[in-house]
Write an enzyme that holds these catalytic residues in place. Structure first.
Site, mmCIF file in Angstrom:
data_model
loop_
_atom_site.group_PDB
_atom_site.id
_atom_site.type_symbol
_atom_site.label_atom_id
_atom_site.label_comp_id
_atom_site.label_asym_id
_atom_site.label_seq_id
_atom_site.Cartn_x
_atom_site.Cartn_y
_atom_site.Cartn_z
ATOM 1 C CG HIS A 93 -1.696 1.275 1.380
ATOM 2 N ND1 HIS A 93 -2.589 1.773 0.462
ATOM 3 C CD2 HIS A 93 -1.631 2.200 2.387
ATOM 4 C CE1 HIS A 93 -3.075 2.928 0.899
ATOM 5 N NE2 HIS A 93 -2.498 3.208 2.059
ATOM 6 C CG HIS A 117 1.010 7.077 4.255
ATOM 7 N ND1 HIS A 117 1.496 6.292 3.238
ATOM 8 C CD2 HIS A 117 -0.281 6.692 4.420
ATOM 9 C CE1 HIS A 117 0.555 5.479 2.796
ATOM 10 N NE2 HIS A 117 -0.538 5.691 3.500
ATOM 11 C CD GLU A 121 -3.781 5.461 10.674
ATOM 12 O OE1 GLU A 121 -4.734 4.743 10.326
ATOM 13 O OE2 GLU A 121 -3.449 6.512 10.088
ATOM 14 C CG ASP A 122 -1.903 1.260 10.425
ATOM 15 O OD1 ASP A 122 -2.767 1.620 11.241
ATOM 16 O OD2 ASP A 122 -2.046 1.357 9.191
ATOM 17 C CG ASP A 182 -4.128 6.728 2.153
ATOM 18 O OD1 ASP A 182 -3.462 5.710 2.382
ATOM 19 O OD2 ASP A 182 -5.244 6.956 2.676
#
Length: 694
Positions: A93, A117, A121-122, A182
Site C-alpha cells: 500500500h 505515512h 498509525e499502524d 492514499d
C-alpha cells in the site's frame, strides 16, 4: 489506509482512466514478495521500489535516492507481518501510494513521507523516531496524515481526522497530496469491501476528497477518483456510460484526423507544438451526454496543444480561429485569468468542414504539468525560504507560500466550529462551492470569496467579529445593501456602526454564503435571543409621530385673507424662489419654482398668485433620511435634530427593506440659514448615508 485496503483485482471495470492513460499495471503480489525478500545488496535500492525510483528520476534526474531506501527499509520492517484485507503484504500500500505521487512529479521529501505515512498509525514507530531519522519536514507531514485515535474520539474520529489534516495542510500542502494519493489507491482496491462500506467511503470521497483534489489542482487524481466513485454510487449510469464509450470505440473517431489538420496548420505557421487527442473520462462523458443528448464522435475527447511559451498559446489560438470556424461561445482565457486552483489554459472549440465540433485546449508544458499535478508539481514549498526556516520551533505554525485563499478561510472558520458534526456539515457545504471570486478592499487589499458571496461575507472575511456592527457597504463607489451579491473584481468598502450594541439581523443568514459568516452570525444570535426572536420588518406598519402645528410657515400670498400652505412635494424654505397657485377652497399652495407640480398647475389653468417670504427667518421643511437599519437609530436622529434647536412637527419611519430604512421628518427651523448645518448633523449619525429635502 489499513481499514480501506482490499483486493485490487476485484473492481477492474472501475479503472478506465488508469487503462486509458497507459500506466503500467503493477503486480502487487510480486512487489509484496520482493518486499519480504528485501534487497540483494545494502548498496542498491530494494527491488520493490524500483518502479518508484524510475518514476522519480524521470522528473528529478539528480534526486538523492538514499533517503528513499532508508524510508522503505523502515516501512517494510515496521509493517512486516501485516497483511491487507486482500491477503497482500501491507507494504504494497505505501509503495503504491508513493508510486502515484512519483508519477505526478512529487519531490523526494514527499515520497519519503509517503512511504512512512502509515507507520506511526499502524506500527510501533513513533514520531520522534521519524524526526530523528528523517528530519522535521518528514515528521510534520507524517503526523499530518496520521488518523486520530478512534478510542479517544469515537464517532467524531473521522471529522476530527479531517480537521487535523486540513490544519496541517494549511502549513504544508504536501500533507493533503499524500492523503489524496492514499485515498486513490484505497478506492482502486475497494472491491471486496461490503457494499455498504464501499458506499460510505465513496460518499466521503465524493463530498470531501474530490473537491479538495479540484481545489488543489490535482486533476490526474480527481478525474480517476470521480470515475471510481461513479462506478460505486451510480452503477447503472456507469454501465450505460461504459457501453456508450465501448460502442464509440468500434466507430471511426474523427478526432485523430482533426488533430492531424491542427498539426499541419501549426507546422505551416512555424509554431512548434505537440498535438494530442485526450479521451474524456467516464464522468465527463456522462455529463456531456446529459447536456447534449446524442453524442457525436468528436464529443468523446478533446484536442490538447502543448507549446513552449505563453505567447505561443495565443499564436496557436490565432491560427486555429483563422483556419477553422471558431465557436465563439466556447472560448475561455484561463491564462489571463487563472482559476483559483492554479489552472491555466486557453479553451476554444472549432468546427470542421465535415460538421464536427472539436474542443481544443492550448497550454504550455509547464501549465500542463500544473494542470495535471496541481500543488504536487510545486515541489517543496519551502525551497525558496530562508535557511533558518527549518530551525524554527516545530510546534509553531509555518506559513506555506502556496496556501490558497479558500484554505485560509477554511482554517479560520474551523476554529469557530468546535462541534465535530457542525464542522463536518459546514466543511461539505464549503467544498461544494466550486468557484471563487476576488474582490478588492477599499484599503487596497484583496478578499477571496466563493462565487455568490454577498457584502455580509466580505464584512466577516475582512473584519471578523467586528462585522456584527456592519450597517452597509459601497460596491464600486455606490451605496448598496449588505445582501447585495459581489462579482469578481468588485471593490467593496464596508461601513461599520460606532454603536457597540449593534448586531446582525436574523435575515443576514439568508444572504451569508461563507461558513465563517454563518457561524459568527448564528453564534451572536444564540447569545442574543431577544434579537433572534424579533418580529420581521415586513410585519410592522410605518411609525408616525405628528405634532400639532401646520400651515404655511412664513410664506405670505398677495391675496387678502387667503390660507397659505407650503407644498409637501418640494417643501420650500427661505430663500427658495417660489410660486403660488390658487386651489379649491380658496387656499394658496406654495411650491419651489423648479418643482414639477408648477408646470402641472400652469397646464391645468390654476390661477397664479404672487408669494413672498416674511422678514422672520423661521421656516418649515420636510427632510428624508436614508439609512441602514440598526438599534436606536430613530432616537439618535431625533437627538441630532434637537441639538440643532429644531422642532419636529411630524416624523414617519417606513418598514426596513433589505436592512435599509427611510425616515421622513417635517421640521420647524428657527432660522432657514441653519438648514445646511442640520442636514450635515443628520448625515453624521452612524448608519445614515443620505439626507435630502423631499
Amino acid at each position: 489506509m489499513s481499514a480501506e485496503a482490499t483486493n485490487p483485482e476485484a473492481h477492474p471495470e472501475a479503472r478506465p482512466e488508469l487503462r486509458r492513460r497507459g500506466r503500467t499495471r503493477l503486480d502487487l503480489r510480486r512487489l509484496g514478495r520482493a518486499a519480504l525478500l528485501g534487497p540483494t545488496s545494502r548498496d542498491r535500492l530494494p527491488d520493490a521500489i524500483g518502479h518508484v525510483a524510475e518514476a522519480h528520476r524521470a522528473h528529478h534526474p539528480d534526486a538523492d535516492l538514499s533517503v528513499l531506501r532508508r524510508a522503505y527499509l523502515l516501512a517494510e520492517t515496521s509493517h512486516r507481518g501485516q497483511m491487507r484485507k486482500s491477503g497482500e503484504p501491507y507494504i504494497t500500500h505505501p509503495l503504491a501510494v508513493t508510486l502515484i505521487l512519483a508519477e505526478l512529479g512529487a519531490e523526494t521529501t514527499t515520497l519519503t513521507a509517503s512511504l512512512l505515512h502509515d507507520t506511526v498509525e499502524d506500527t510501533d514507530v513513533t514520531l520522534d523516531q521519524v524526526r530523528t531519522e528523517f528530519g522535521d519536514e518528514v515528521c510534520f507531514i507524517v503526523d499530518g496524515v496520521t488518523k486520530v485515535e478512534k478510542i479517544d474520539y469515537g464517532a467524531a474520529a473521522e471529522p476530527e481526522t479531517f480537521r487535523k489534516m486540513l490544519v496541517a495542510t494549511g502549513n504544508d500542502v504536501r500533507v493533503m497530496s499524500i492523503k489524496l494519493a492514499d485515498r486513490l489507491h484505497n478506492m482502486r482496491t475497494l472491491g471486496v469491501m461490503r457494499p455498504e462500506k464501499q458506499a460510505r467511503i465513496a460518499k466521503v470521497t465524493r463530498d470531501v476528497l474530490i473537491p479538495l483534489a479540484e481545489r488543489l489542482g490535482v486533476q490526474a487524481l480527481k478525474t480517476e477518483l470521480e470515475d471510481l466513485v461513479f462506478a460505486i454510487l451510480h452503477p447503472e449510469e456507469y454501465e450505460s456510460t461504459r457501453a456508450l464509450i465501448a460502442a464509440h470505440a468500434g466507430e471511426r473517431d474523427p478526432l485523430p484526423a482533426i488533430a492531424d489538420s491542427v498539426r499541419g496548420v501549426l507546422r505551416e505557421a512555424g509554431i512548434a507544438a505537440e498535438v494530442q487527442v485526450r479521451p474524456r473520462h467516464f464522468v465527463s462523458v456522462h455529463r456531456i451526454a446529459r447536456t447534449r443528448g446524442e453524442l457525436r464522435g468528436s464529443d468523446f475527447g478533446r484536442i490538447l496543444v502543448l507549446v513552449g511559451e505563453n505567447a505561443d498559446c495565443y499564436a496557436v489560438l490565432g491560427e486555429l480561429h483563422t483556419c477553422f470556424t471558431p465557436v465563439v461561445s466556447e472560448f475561455k482565457d484561463f491564462i489571463a485569468t487563472p482559476k483559483f486552483n492554479l489552472y491555466q489554459s486557453l479553451h476554444t472549440a472549432v468546427a470542421t468542414p465535415e460538421g464536427y465540433v472539436a474542443e481544443v485546449i492550448v497550454r504550455t508544458r509547464q501549465m500542463h504539468r500544473v494542470a495535471e499535478a496541481g500543488v504536487v508539481a510545486l515541489g517543496n514549498p519551502y525551497a525558496t525560504a530562508t535557511p533558518d526556516i527549518a530551525a524554527t520551533d516545530p510546534d509553531e505554525e509555518r506559513v506555506d507560500p502556496t496556501r490558497p485563499g479558500w484554505l485560509s478561510r477554511l482554517l479560520d472558520w474551523q476554529q469557530s466550529a468546535p462541534d465535530p458534526d457542525t464542522f463536518w456539515t459546514v466543511l461539505r457545504a464549503e467544498l461544494a462551492q466550486d468557484r471563487e471570486i476576488t474582490v478588492f478592499r477599499a484599503d487596497g487589499g484583496t478578499l477571496g470569496l466563493p462565487a455568490g458571496a454577498s457584502c455580509i461575507d466580505a464584512a466577516y472575511a475582512q473584519h471578523g467579529a467586528a462585522a456584527h456592527g456592519c450597517i452597509g457597504a459601497r460596491v464600486n463607489g455606490r451605496l448598496t445593501s449588505l445582501s447585495s451579491p459581489l462579482s469578481d473584481g468588485d471593490t467593496v468598502q464596508l461601513l461599520l456602526a460606532q454603536d457597540a450594541s449593534s448586531g446582525p439581523a436574523v435575515e443576514w443568514l439568508d444572504h451569508a454564503r461563507t461558513p465563517a459568516a454563518r457561524i459568527a452570525i448564528s453564534s451572536w444570535l444564540e447569545a442574543h435571543p431577544d434579537r433572534a426572536m424579533a418580529p420581521t420588518s415586513a410585519a410592522r406598519a410605518p411609525l408616525s409621530v405628528v405634532g400639532a402645528r401646520g400651515g404655511g410657515g412664513n410664506a405670505v400670498a398677495d391675496l387678502p385673507d387667503a390660507t397659505v400652505r407650503l407644498a409637501g412635494c418640494c417643501t420650500p424654505v427661505p430663500p427658495d424662489a417660489v410660486a403660488g397657485f390658487l386651489v379649491r377652497g380658496g387656499a394658496v399652495t406654495v411650491h419651489r419654482i423648479h418643482c414639477a407640480a408648477v408646470a402641472q398647475m400652469r397646464a391645468v389653468g390654476r390661477t397664479s398668485v404672487a408669494v413672498h417670504w416674511r422678514a422672520t427667518a423661521d421656516c418649515r421643511v420636510t427632510l428624508r433620511a436614508e439609512s441602514f437599519g440598526r438599534p436606536h437609530l430613530l432616537a439618535d436622529l431625533t437627538e441630532a435634530i434637537a441639538r440643532e434647536g429644531v422642532e419636529v412637527v411630524s416624523a414617519t419611519v417606513e418598514p426596513p427593506v433589505e436592512q435599509r430604512v427611510r425616515h421622513s421628518y417635517t421640521l420647524q427651523l428657527p432660522d432657514a440659514a441653519g438648514l445646511p448645518a442640520l442636514m450635515r448633523a443628520m448625515r453624521d449619525v452612524p448608519g445614515v448615508y443620505d439626507v435630502s429635502r423631499v
